[in-house]
Write a protein that holds these residues in place. Structure first.
Motif, PDB file in Angstrom:
ATOM      1  N   ASP A  73       0.825  -1.151   0.373  1.00 52.00           N
ATOM      2  CA  ASP A  73      -0.019  -0.011   0.021  1.00 52.00           C
ATOM      3  C   ASP A  73       0.830   1.366   0.220  1.00 52.00           C
ATOM      4  OD1 ASP A  73       1.272   0.178   2.545  1.00 52.00           O
ATOM      5  OD2 ASP A  73      -0.948  -0.066   3.697  1.00 52.00           O
ATOM      6  N   SER A  74       1.757   1.103   0.173  1.00 55.68           N
ATOM      7  CA  SER A  74       2.709   2.335   0.564  1.00 55.68           C
ATOM      8  C   SER A  74       3.617   2.624  -1.047  1.00 55.68           C
ATOM      9  CB  SER A  74       4.390   1.800   0.775  1.00 55.68           C
ATOM     10  OG  SER A  74       3.699   2.245   2.511  1.00 55.68           O
ATOM     11  N   ASP A  75       3.407   1.558  -1.940  1.00 52.94           N
ATOM     12  CA  ASP A  75       3.412   2.159  -3.434  1.00 52.94           C
ATOM     13  C   ASP A  75       1.893   2.399  -3.886  1.00 52.94           C
ATOM     14  OD1 ASP A  75       6.442   0.872  -4.106  1.00 52.94           O
ATOM     15  OD2 ASP A  75       4.963  -1.623  -4.290  1.00 52.94           O
ATOM     16  N   LEU A  76       0.821   2.135  -3.442  1.00 49.16           N
ATOM     17  CA  LEU A  76       0.058   3.118  -4.011  1.00 49.16           C
ATOM     18  C   LEU A  76      -0.348   4.875  -3.675  1.00 49.16           C
ATOM     19  CD1 LEU A  76      -2.877  -0.019  -3.243  1.00 49.16           C
ATOM     20  CD2 LEU A  76      -1.431   0.962  -6.010  1.00 49.16           C
ATOM     21  N   PHE A  77       0.122   4.541  -2.164  1.00 54.14           N
ATOM     22  CA  PHE A  77       0.133   5.964  -1.854  1.00 54.14           C
ATOM     23  C   PHE A  77       1.014   7.073  -2.247  1.00 54.14           C
ATOM     24  CE2 PHE A  77       2.086   9.025   0.978  1.00 54.14           C
ATOM     25  CZ  PHE A  77       1.397   9.436   1.649  1.00 54.14           C
ATOM     26  N   LEU A  78       2.724   6.187  -2.891  1.00 53.22           N
ATOM     27  CA  LEU A  78       3.410   7.194  -3.307  1.00 53.22           C
ATOM     28  C   LEU A  78       2.550   7.785  -4.566  1.00 53.22           C
ATOM     29  CD1 LEU A  78       6.350   5.324  -2.113  1.00 53.22           C
ATOM     30  CD2 LEU A  78       5.997   7.873  -1.396  1.00 53.22           C
ATOM     31  N   ILE A  79       1.923   6.468  -5.265  1.00 53.36           N
ATOM     32  CA  ILE A  79       1.626   6.992  -6.966  1.00 53.36           C
ATOM     33  C   ILE A  79       1.044   8.209  -6.681  1.00 53.36           C
ATOM     34  CG2 ILE A  79       0.432   6.193  -8.568  1.00 53.36           C
ATOM     35  CD1 ILE A  79       1.575   3.217  -8.578  1.00 53.36           C
TER      36      ILE A  79
ATOM     37  N   GLU B  84       0.551  10.284  -4.515  1.00 56.77           N
ATOM     38  CA  GLU B  84       0.852  11.618  -4.113  1.00 56.77           C
ATOM     39  C   GLU B  84       1.969  12.129  -5.356  1.00 56.77           C
ATOM     40  OE1 GLU B  84       0.509  13.357  -1.453  1.00 56.77           O
ATOM     41  OE2 GLU B  84      -1.184  11.676  -0.971  1.00 56.77           O
ATOM     42  N   PHE B  85       2.789  10.957  -5.879  1.00 56.73           N
ATOM     43  CA  PHE B  85       3.241  11.747  -7.336  1.00 56.73           C
ATOM     44  C   PHE B  85       2.506  12.219  -8.322  1.00 56.73           C
ATOM     45  CE2 PHE B  85       5.577  11.136 -10.843  1.00 56.73           C
ATOM     46  CZ  PHE B  85       6.486  11.379 -11.224  1.00 56.73           C
TER      47      PHE B  85
END
Length: 167
Positions: free
Chosen positions: A44-50, A52-53
């Motif tokens: 879920d960190s990946d989804l958050f980073l995407i 936010e990016f």
């Protein structure tokens, strides 16, 4: 993270062939699984980073638009020889929660022609404006709304992370 690891694999190999792809995908998957299992990383960190990016890209697009718009207005003010500019010092407070958010707002104001952030102390800003109209609405500008939105997302993400690690 998986995509970044795979891109690193390709960059370190220096070329992109079928063999590098076929070897790189499982190696990248193993490294990613290791990071998730032993280093506390979650997908879920990946989804958050995407997300936010994408919001950061939107913020940069708004910043570039505002810079271009302010350039036109500032050039108009400078080239009007008959009218004098009416510079002003504007002070305002915002409710941004992070130092990064406050610094980002201060830098965005300074990057916009006709305004310079003179001082930033906690949530209190002092801004010099080439014309007093430039300082109107700085405390509720689109920059403040976008940064506050990113901060709220980060708070929610960290709260979910705390709840997940507590259980």
């Amino acid at each position: 993270m998986f995509i970044l690891l795979f891109l690193l694999w390709v960059i370190l190999n220096g070329q992109l062939t079928l063999e590098i792809i076929l070897i790189g995908l499982p190696v990248t998957a193993l490294v990613y699984a290791f990071i998730c299992k032993f280093m506390g990383y979650h997908a879920d960190s990946d989804l958050f980073l995407i997300r936010e990016f994408l919001k950061l890209i939107r913020y940069l697009a708004v910043l570039i638009y505002e810079i271009l718009k302010a350039n036109v207005v500032t050039i108009g003010k400078v080239l009007r020889f008959g009218k004098e500019a009416s510079p002003a010092i504007v002070t305002f407070d915002v409710t941004l929660k992070t130092e990064l958010g406050r610094a980002l707002l201060a830098n965005s104001i300074t990057l916009t022609p006709g305004t310079i952030t003179v001082s930033l102390s906690e949530n209190h800003y002092v801004v010099h404006c080439l014309d007093k109209k430039f300082g109107e609405g700085l405390d509720s500008s689109i920059f403040v709304r976008l940064i506050a939105d990113m901060e709220r997302d980060y708070e929610r993400f960290m709260e979910k992370r705390k709840q997940r690690t507590a259980s």
